[in-house]
Write a protein that holds these residues in place. Structure first.
Motif, PDB file in Angstrom:
ATOM      1  N   LYS A 210       0.841  -1.211   0.000  1.00  0.00           N
ATOM      2  CA  LYS A 210       0.000   0.000   0.000  1.00  0.00           C
ATOM      3  C   LYS A 210       0.871   1.255   0.000  1.00  0.00           C
ATOM      4  N   GLU A 211       1.964   1.226   0.762  1.00  0.00           N
ATOM      5  CA  GLU A 211       2.866   2.376   0.807  1.00  0.00           C
ATOM      6  C   GLU A 211       3.519   2.616  -0.560  1.00  0.00           C
TER       7      GLU A 211
ATOM      8  N   PHE B  49       2.502   1.471  -3.662  1.00  0.00           N
ATOM      9  CA  PHE B  49       1.627   1.659  -4.826  1.00  0.00           C
ATOM     10  C   PHE B  49       0.506   2.682  -4.636  1.00  0.00           C
ATOM     11  N   LEU B  50       0.312   3.158  -3.397  1.00  0.00           N
ATOM     12  CA  LEU B  50      -0.775   4.137  -3.181  1.00  0.00           C
ATOM     13  C   LEU B  50      -0.283   5.494  -2.692  1.00  0.00           C
ATOM     14  N   THR B  51       1.019   5.623  -2.428  1.00  0.00           N
ATOM     15  CA  THR B  51       1.549   6.930  -2.037  1.00  0.00           C
ATOM     16  C   THR B  51       2.623   7.331  -3.044  1.00  0.00           C
ATOM     17  N   GLU B  52       2.950   8.591  -3.062  1.00  0.00           N
ATOM     18  CA  GLU B  52       3.947   9.054  -4.035  1.00  0.00           C
ATOM     19  C   GLU B  52       5.097   9.790  -3.342  1.00  0.00           C
ATOM     20  N   ASN B  53       5.337   9.419  -2.079  1.00  0.00           N
ATOM     21  CA  ASN B  53       6.364  10.151  -1.323  1.00  0.00           C
ATOM     22  C   ASN B  53       7.648   9.347  -1.115  1.00  0.00           C
ATOM     23  N   LEU B  54       7.789   8.200  -1.827  1.00  0.00           N
ATOM     24  CA  LEU B  54       9.011   7.399  -1.690  1.00  0.00           C
ATOM     25  C   LEU B  54       9.989   7.739  -2.810  1.00  0.00           C
ATOM     26  N   THR B  55      11.277   7.753  -2.500  1.00  0.00           N
ATOM     27  CA  THR B  55      12.283   7.869  -3.561  1.00  0.00           C
ATOM     28  C   THR B  55      12.333   6.526  -4.297  1.00  0.00           C
TER      29      THR B  55
ATOM     30  N   ALA C 197      13.827  -0.921  -2.418  1.00  0.00           N
ATOM     31  CA  ALA C 197      14.165  -1.683  -1.207  1.00  0.00           C
ATOM     32  C   ALA C 197      12.907  -2.223  -0.524  1.00  0.00           C
ATOM     33  N   LYS C 198      11.882  -1.381  -0.439  1.00  0.00           N
ATOM     34  CA  LYS C 198      10.645  -1.807   0.233  1.00  0.00           C
ATOM     35  C   LYS C 198       9.907  -2.894  -0.555  1.00  0.00           C
ATOM     36  N   LEU C 199       9.928  -2.784  -1.904  1.00  0.00           N
ATOM     37  CA  LEU C 199       9.241  -3.809  -2.699  1.00  0.00           C
ATOM     38  C   LEU C 199       9.986  -5.141  -2.614  1.00  0.00           C
ATOM     39  N   MET C 200      11.304  -5.075  -2.514  1.00  0.00           N
ATOM     40  CA  MET C 200      12.093  -6.305  -2.364  1.00  0.00           C
ATOM     41  C   MET C 200      11.730  -6.993  -1.043  1.00  0.00           C
TER      42      MET C 200
END
Length: 352
Positions: A217-218, A220-226, A232-235
């Motif tokens: 959710k973080e 694919f639904l937010t746009e504040n990640l580099t 790294a988070k998707l891995m």
């Protein structure tokens, strides 16, 4: 569970030192590598091949097949006197599953198709290392190697299937095309949804599933990640989603996408998306979230893929889907056969 894992940007460069203690005299390491890297000299040089190590490029235009595993194993046995020191799979879910299957078939007689099912593998495979270059499938951590065989699409599900070592380097997922990034990321999201809503759920799988679900959710639904944070988070979402499935099971979307894959050759990530788009009846809240993600990232989900099926193709698709009994038990409970009839499945496929 995978006994050894390293994570971090640049960790791929530790591969030679990881493999060194496992090298047996005159026995090669066999590298199965996604052919997207075929002309990437810089990447290939980082493998530091030695002695009689062999590099095999694998096309991922089609899902991995039992016949493909058998051919690779036969060629390895014909070319080398000694059993390989290890098999290293570098790529997405298809390559990672192929490498797991090759490792097992080097120590188990017969064809890969003999081992499609649950706990049919009798002997430990050769040492095998998994290095994902796209995130979402969970193949790097799962206890299955999913293959299309002459009769069915089904995994080599066993305690011997998981990798002995995994290298998680988010830098390796740079440059993945956007559609592929999304479809494979959704494979992870759908793993979580099906695990968390299933009858097989327990505290172990729930804790992993919830973490992966929140990460998806973080991402694919937010746009504040580099880009770096997102990779790294998707891995890690892929890892946790795969762990959640290892202790529970998937559900309706995966069962039906196996049918699409077997009959139409639809690749796994996009197949899951095609199916999940129409599963409001089973996962209402999460299908709504999925549609939101599709819209936010401006992704096209293929439509009308089942519109020109022959009667035989439709029947085969239904047969393949219904053969995945544990998936239906997890999704719908013990009386799943009364709920998911052939007519019901047909109606769902016709929506696609």
């Amino acid at each position: 569970m995978v006994p050894k894992v390293i994570f971090g940007s640049g960790s791929f460069d530790q591969l030679p030192s990881i493999l060194a203690p496992k090298r047996k005299d005159k026995a090669p390491f066999i590298y199965l590598v996604d052919d997207v890297f075929k002309k990437n000299e810089e990447f290939l040089n980082r493998l530091h091949l030695r002695f009689n190590d062999k590099l095999l490029f694998v096309s991922t235009m089609e899902e991995p097949k039992t016949e493909q595993v058998d051919t690779i194993v036969k060629n390895i046995k014909n070319e080398f006197t000694y059993q390989p020191s290890g098999i290293i799979g570098i790529g997405g879910g298809s390559v990672l599953d192929l490498a797991k299957a090759v490792s097992l078939l080097l120590t188990n007689k017969g064809s890969a198709s003999d081992y499609q099912g649950w706990d049919l593998v009798k002997n430990k495979g050769v040492y095998h290392v998994g290095i994902p270059t796209i995130s979402g499938t969970g193949a790097e951590v799962s206890r299955t190697a999913i293959l299309t065989g002459p009769e069915k699409k089904l995994g080599l599900n066993s305690d011997f299937t998981p990798y002995d070592q995994v290298v998680l380097d988010p830098d390796l997922t740079k440059g993945v095309p956007k559609d592929q990034w999304f479809y494979t990321g959704m494979d992870c999201f759908i793993h979580c949804v099906e695990s968390l809503n299933g009858t097989f759920l327990n505290a172990f799988s729930e804790s992993y599933g919830e973490k992966a679900y929140d990460l998806c959710k973080e991402i694919f639904l937010t746009e504040n990640l580099t880009d770096e944070e997102s990779r790294a988070k998707l891995m890690m979402a892929s890892w946790h989603g795969g762990m959640s499935i290892a202790y529970s099971q998937v559900g309706v979307a995966h069962a039906m996408s196996y049918g699409l894959s077997y009959v139409l050759g639809t690749k796994h990530g996009v197949g899951n998306c095609i199916v999940f788009d129409h599963l409001e009846e089973y996962y209402p809240k999460d299908v709504a979230l999925f549609k939101e993600m599709v819209k936010l990232h401006d992704i096209t989900i293929p439509q009308d893929v089942c519109s020109n099926l022959t009667e035989d193709q439709m029947e085969k698709m239904i047969d393949i889907a219904l053969s995945l009994v544990p998936l239906w038990e997890n999704a719908l409970g013990d009386d799943w056969e009364a709920i998911m009839t052939r007519d019901k499945l047909r109606a769902l496929y016709l929506k696609m």
